[in-house]
Design a protein around this motif. Structure first.
Motif, mmCIF file in Angstrom:
data_model
loop_
_atom_site.group_PDB
_atom_site.id
_atom_site.type_symbol
_atom_site.label_atom_id
_atom_site.label_comp_id
_atom_site.label_asym_id
_atom_site.label_seq_id
_atom_site.Cartn_x
_atom_site.Cartn_y
_atom_site.Cartn_z
ATOM 1 N N ALA A 56 0.827 -1.206 0.000
ATOM 2 C CA ALA A 56 0.000 0.000 0.000
ATOM 3 C C ALA A 56 0.866 1.263 0.000
ATOM 4 C CB ALA A 56 -0.957 -0.008 1.189
ATOM 5 N N ILE A 57 1.958 1.233 0.752
ATOM 6 C CA ILE A 57 2.900 2.356 0.732
ATOM 7 C C ILE A 57 3.459 2.526 -0.678
ATOM 8 C CG2 ILE A 57 5.164 3.164 1.541
ATOM 9 C CD1 ILE A 57 4.473 1.788 4.261
ATOM 10 N N GLY A 58 3.833 1.416 -1.297
ATOM 11 C CA GLY A 58 4.332 1.475 -2.667
ATOM 12 C C GLY A 58 3.308 2.038 -3.628
ATOM 13 N N MET A 59 2.050 1.677 -3.442
ATOM 14 C CA MET A 59 0.991 2.207 -4.301
ATOM 15 C C MET A 59 0.890 3.714 -4.151
ATOM 16 S SD MET A 59 -1.275 1.298 -6.480
ATOM 17 C CE MET A 59 -2.098 2.574 -7.419
ATOM 18 N N ARG A 60 0.944 4.191 -2.920
ATOM 19 C CA ARG A 60 0.886 5.635 -2.689
ATOM 20 C C ARG A 60 2.081 6.335 -3.346
ATOM 21 N NH1 ARG A 60 -2.476 9.804 -0.901
ATOM 22 N NH2 ARG A 60 -1.197 11.537 -1.607
ATOM 23 N N MET A 61 3.250 5.704 -3.272
ATOM 24 C CA MET A 61 4.431 6.284 -3.896
ATOM 25 C C MET A 61 4.263 6.362 -5.419
ATOM 26 S SD MET A 61 7.325 4.433 -1.608
ATOM 27 C CE MET A 61 8.482 5.533 -0.808
ATOM 28 N N MET A 62 3.621 5.352 -6.003
ATOM 29 C CA MET A 62 3.338 5.386 -7.437
ATOM 30 C C MET A 62 2.390 6.536 -7.778
ATOM 31 S SD MET A 62 2.848 1.351 -8.378
ATOM 32 C CE MET A 62 2.163 1.693 -9.977
ATOM 33 N N ILE A 63 1.359 6.723 -6.963
ATOM 34 C CA ILE A 63 0.406 7.811 -7.182
ATOM 35 C C ILE A 63 1.146 9.150 -7.173
ATOM 36 C CG2 ILE A 63 -1.545 9.096 -6.178
ATOM 37 C CD1 ILE A 63 -2.509 6.492 -7.347
ATOM 38 N N ASP A 64 1.993 9.344 -6.166
ATOM 39 C CA ASP A 64 2.711 10.608 -6.035
ATOM 40 C C ASP A 64 3.741 10.814 -7.145
ATOM 41 O OD1 ASP A 64 1.224 11.105 -3.756
ATOM 42 O OD2 ASP A 64 2.832 10.538 -2.369
ATOM 43 N N ALA A 65 4.359 9.735 -7.620
ATOM 44 C CA ALA A 65 5.419 9.847 -8.626
ATOM 45 C C ALA A 65 4.884 10.108 -10.032
ATOM 46 C CB ALA A 65 6.274 8.584 -8.620
ATOM 47 N N PHE A 66 3.748 9.460 -10.394
ATOM 48 C CA PHE A 66 3.259 9.639 -11.764
ATOM 49 C C PHE A 66 1.788 9.299 -11.959
ATOM 50 C CE2 PHE A 66 4.621 5.254 -11.591
ATOM 51 C CZ PHE A 66 3.679 4.563 -12.342
ATOM 52 N N LEU A 67 1.275 8.344 -11.237
ATOM 53 C CA LEU A 67 -0.072 7.847 -11.505
ATOM 54 C C LEU A 67 -1.151 8.896 -11.246
ATOM 55 C CD1 LEU A 67 -1.003 5.171 -12.667
ATOM 56 C CD2 LEU A 67 -1.328 4.347 -10.343
ATOM 57 N N GLY A 68 -0.910 9.753 -10.262
ATOM 58 C CA GLY A 68 -1.877 10.790 -9.920
ATOM 59 C C GLY A 68 -2.026 11.875 -10.970
ATOM 60 N N ARG A 69 -1.109 11.931 -11.892
ATOM 61 C CA ARG A 69 -1.185 12.922 -12.973
ATOM 62 C C ARG A 69 -1.204 12.222 -14.335
ATOM 63 N NH1 ARG A 69 4.280 13.818 -14.653
ATOM 64 N NH2 ARG A 69 5.704 12.877 -13.181
ATOM 65 N N SER A 70 -1.883 11.105 -14.363
ATOM 66 C CA SER A 70 -1.951 10.315 -15.591
ATOM 67 C C SER A 70 -3.395 10.040 -15.984
ATOM 68 C CB SER A 70 -1.225 8.979 -15.399
ATOM 69 O OG SER A 70 -2.016 8.092 -14.633
ATOM 70 N N ALA A 71 -3.545 9.514 -17.161
ATOM 71 C CA ALA A 71 -4.861 9.108 -17.669
ATOM 72 C C ALA A 71 -5.078 7.620 -17.390
ATOM 73 C CB ALA A 71 -4.954 9.415 -19.162
ATOM 74 N N SER A 72 -4.733 7.208 -16.177
ATOM 75 C CA SER A 72 -4.881 5.807 -15.775
ATOM 76 C C SER A 72 -6.343 5.385 -15.810
ATOM 77 C CB SER A 72 -4.337 5.610 -14.357
ATOM 78 O OG SER A 72 -4.687 4.334 -13.854
ATOM 79 N N GLN A 73 -6.550 4.168 -16.262
ATOM 80 C CA GLN A 73 -7.884 3.580 -16.303
ATOM 81 C C GLN A 73 -7.964 2.340 -15.418
ATOM 82 O OE1 GLN A 73 -10.512 5.185 -18.310
ATOM 83 N NE2 GLN A 73 -8.857 6.603 -17.775
ATOM 84 N N GLY A 74 -6.989 2.182 -14.535
ATOM 85 C CA GLY A 74 -6.985 1.040 -13.626
ATOM 86 C C GLY A 74 -6.019 -0.038 -14.096
ATOM 87 N N SER A 75 -6.055 -1.151 -13.407
ATOM 88 C CA SER A 75 -5.129 -2.242 -13.686
ATOM 89 C C SER A 75 -5.887 -3.555 -13.844
ATOM 90 C CB SER A 75 -4.137 -2.386 -12.530
ATOM 91 O OG SER A 75 -3.348 -3.536 -12.690
ATOM 92 N N PRO A 76 -5.450 -4.371 -14.797
ATOM 93 C CA PRO A 76 -6.065 -5.691 -14.928
ATOM 94 C C PRO A 76 -5.498 -6.695 -13.911
ATOM 95 C CG PRO A 76 -4.438 -5.398 -16.651
ATOM 96 C CD PRO A 76 -4.521 -4.096 -15.893
ATOM 97 N N GLY A 77 -4.488 -6.280 -13.141
ATOM 98 C CA GLY A 77 -3.914 -7.153 -12.122
ATOM 99 C C GLY A 77 -2.403 -7.079 -12.114
ATOM 100 N N ILE A 78 -1.812 -7.800 -11.176
ATOM 101 C CA ILE A 78 -0.358 -7.844 -11.096
ATOM 102 C C ILE A 78 0.119 -9.236 -11.451
ATOM 103 C CG2 ILE A 78 -0.196 -5.977 -9.408
ATOM 104 C CD1 ILE A 78 0.337 -8.146 -7.307
ATOM 105 N N ASP A 79 1.343 -9.295 -11.954
ATOM 106 C CA ASP A 79 1.937 -10.585 -12.301
ATOM 107 C C ASP A 79 2.535 -11.255 -11.068
ATOM 108 O OD1 ASP A 79 1.271 -10.184 -14.992
ATOM 109 O OD2 ASP A 79 3.114 -9.054 -15.329
ATOM 110 N N PHE A 80 3.203 -10.458 -10.244
ATOM 111 C CA PHE A 80 3.718 -10.990 -8.980
ATOM 112 C C PHE A 80 4.036 -9.855 -8.027
ATOM 113 C CE2 PHE A 80 7.747 -10.303 -11.167
ATOM 114 C CZ PHE A 80 8.561 -9.807 -10.166
#
Length: 151
Positions: free
Chosen positions: A61-85
């Protein structure tokens, strides 16, 4: 705004450091993973983890927040189909300071939805000693700039 076309293989997004506070570990664990090593310093010391430790889910969850702050929060993200590992390599202990990055591994336009593209990332979290504590890989869907789909 970052669109699919901005995520070229090899592009790297660095994360700002985040201190992991004891109160945050206990609060997350109380709600989502109430095991003794995540709730009590002494129980954590008695465990193989060596101290009050963040749940792996908390680390993610911390990593997810870091992703949001680094780039995802200013992107045209439409979500994720899942993670590989997702691998939790080393315990995250109270007082650790995490940092890391997301690296674009590959990108491809969707064959079924012309306005969307898939971007596969490798995400790594390290502690203050440079030790890897978490690694994950997975894809995120982004709107394509060149297909006229604006948020």
């Amino acid at each position: 705004m970052l669109y699919f076309e901005d995520f070229t293989p090899g592009r790297r997004f660095g994360y700002r450091p985040k201190a992991v506070r004891p109160a945050d570990i206990v609060a997350f664990a109380s709600d989502f993973d109430p095991q003794p090593m995540h709730l009590d310093e002494e129980a954590g010391r008695r465990s193989i983890l060596g101290g009050l430790s963040a749940s792996g889910w908390h680390t993610s969850a911390i990593g997810m927040r870091m992703m949001i702050d680094a780039f995802l929060g200013r992107s045209a993200s439409q979500g994720s189909p899942g993670i590989d590992f997702m691998d939790w390599k080393k315990p995250v202990l109270a007082g650790d300071v995490l940092s890391g990055f997301s690296l674009v591994m590959e990108s491809r336009p969707s064959t079924s939805r012309p306005g969307i593209g898939f971007v596969k990332f490798r995400n790594e979290l390290t502690n203050q000693s440079g030790e890897t504590v978490g690694v994950s890989e997975g894809s995120i869907m982004f709107r394509r700039r060149d297909r006229g789909m604006r948020p």
